[in-house]
Scaffold this active site. Sequence first.
Site, mmCIF file in Angstrom:
data_model
loop_
_atom_site.group_PDB
_atom_site.id
_atom_site.type_symbol
_atom_site.label_atom_id
_atom_site.label_comp_id
_atom_site.label_asym_id
_atom_site.label_seq_id
_atom_site.Cartn_x
_atom_site.Cartn_y
_atom_site.Cartn_z
ATOM 1 N N GLY A 35 0.709 -1.380 0.283
ATOM 2 C CA GLY A 35 -0.254 -0.176 -0.340
ATOM 3 C C GLY A 35 0.764 1.131 -0.448
ATOM 4 N N ARG A 183 6.670 5.742 -9.605
ATOM 5 C CA ARG A 183 6.114 5.451 -8.340
ATOM 6 C C ARG A 183 5.569 6.899 -8.353
ATOM 7 N NH1 ARG A 183 6.212 0.890 -4.680
ATOM 8 N NH2 ARG A 183 4.768 2.054 -3.320
ATOM 9 N N HIS A 264 11.584 -4.630 4.073
ATOM 10 C CA HIS A 264 10.246 -4.724 3.557
ATOM 11 C C HIS A 264 9.696 -5.516 2.025
ATOM 12 C CE1 HIS A 264 6.109 -4.838 5.073
ATOM 13 N NE2 HIS A 264 5.366 -3.301 3.965
#
Length: 287
Positions: A35, A183, A264
Amino acid sequence: MTRAAPIERTVTVGGTTIFVTETGQGPAVLLLHGGGPGASGMSNYSRNIDALAAHFRVIVPDLPGYGRSSKSVDQQDPFGYLADKMRGLLDGLDIDRAHLVGNSYGGACALRLALDTPDRVEKMVLMGPGGIGTTRNLPTPGLKALMSYYTGAGPSRDKLEIFIRKYLVFDGIDVPAEVIDERYRASIDPEVVADPPLRRPSGPGALRTLRRMDFTRDRRLRTLATPTLVIWGSNDRVNRPSGGRMLARTMPHCDLLLAADTGHWVQWERADFFNAVTTAFLDRSAR
């Protein structure tokens, strides 16, 4: 053997448009992205799709709020909303059961879908999933950076670069500038800026929303029989690696891998490792 070109389409689920890309043949595998600002299915799994498509029918949606899908998300129960939409996507594609692969936000979506309708899920692979101790403890620095992207002075390329290079991955120098550029452009879509899909719950129903987003409170976790592989970066600065041990202790059929020198974004940082173990886990006949 040369595979057919990926197929792009949109599927409407209860008034929500889901953009999805498909490639490969075999058992269905649904890849659910994270997300972070500017995320999308194809960009988050750019290093995994071809490898997995050699064994599976790979389905890569943009989750609601991201990419080319509708931008609205129910903030009262975001994980439940995402799970409902992905279940509807499976219905729209005439898929009764699928493997689920989910990173972070997408991992929370996968877990909620399996808890609500375990009969629809064959196996799961979860990478640093959200909702595992992220609402009870003080947020990590990485989660703070993620949740504050659209607040304060608003989104900027500098804020996104700091989040990606400092918190998303173990070694930020490995991330090409063009990945950040892509992004950032996606993150400043006016619809997204006006209604960010991932934000801290607020208002009168905030406590109820936080409870819904905390899987450690969900008693169904102890009886969820779905075979699950959790892969967590040992240096994850967004969601704490201790969440992996909690899942392994709680879920009856849960294997845990801690990836060394990894943050992550394990499927991107350790792509070859991720592709190999995920293929082996989902397809027992694969070497």
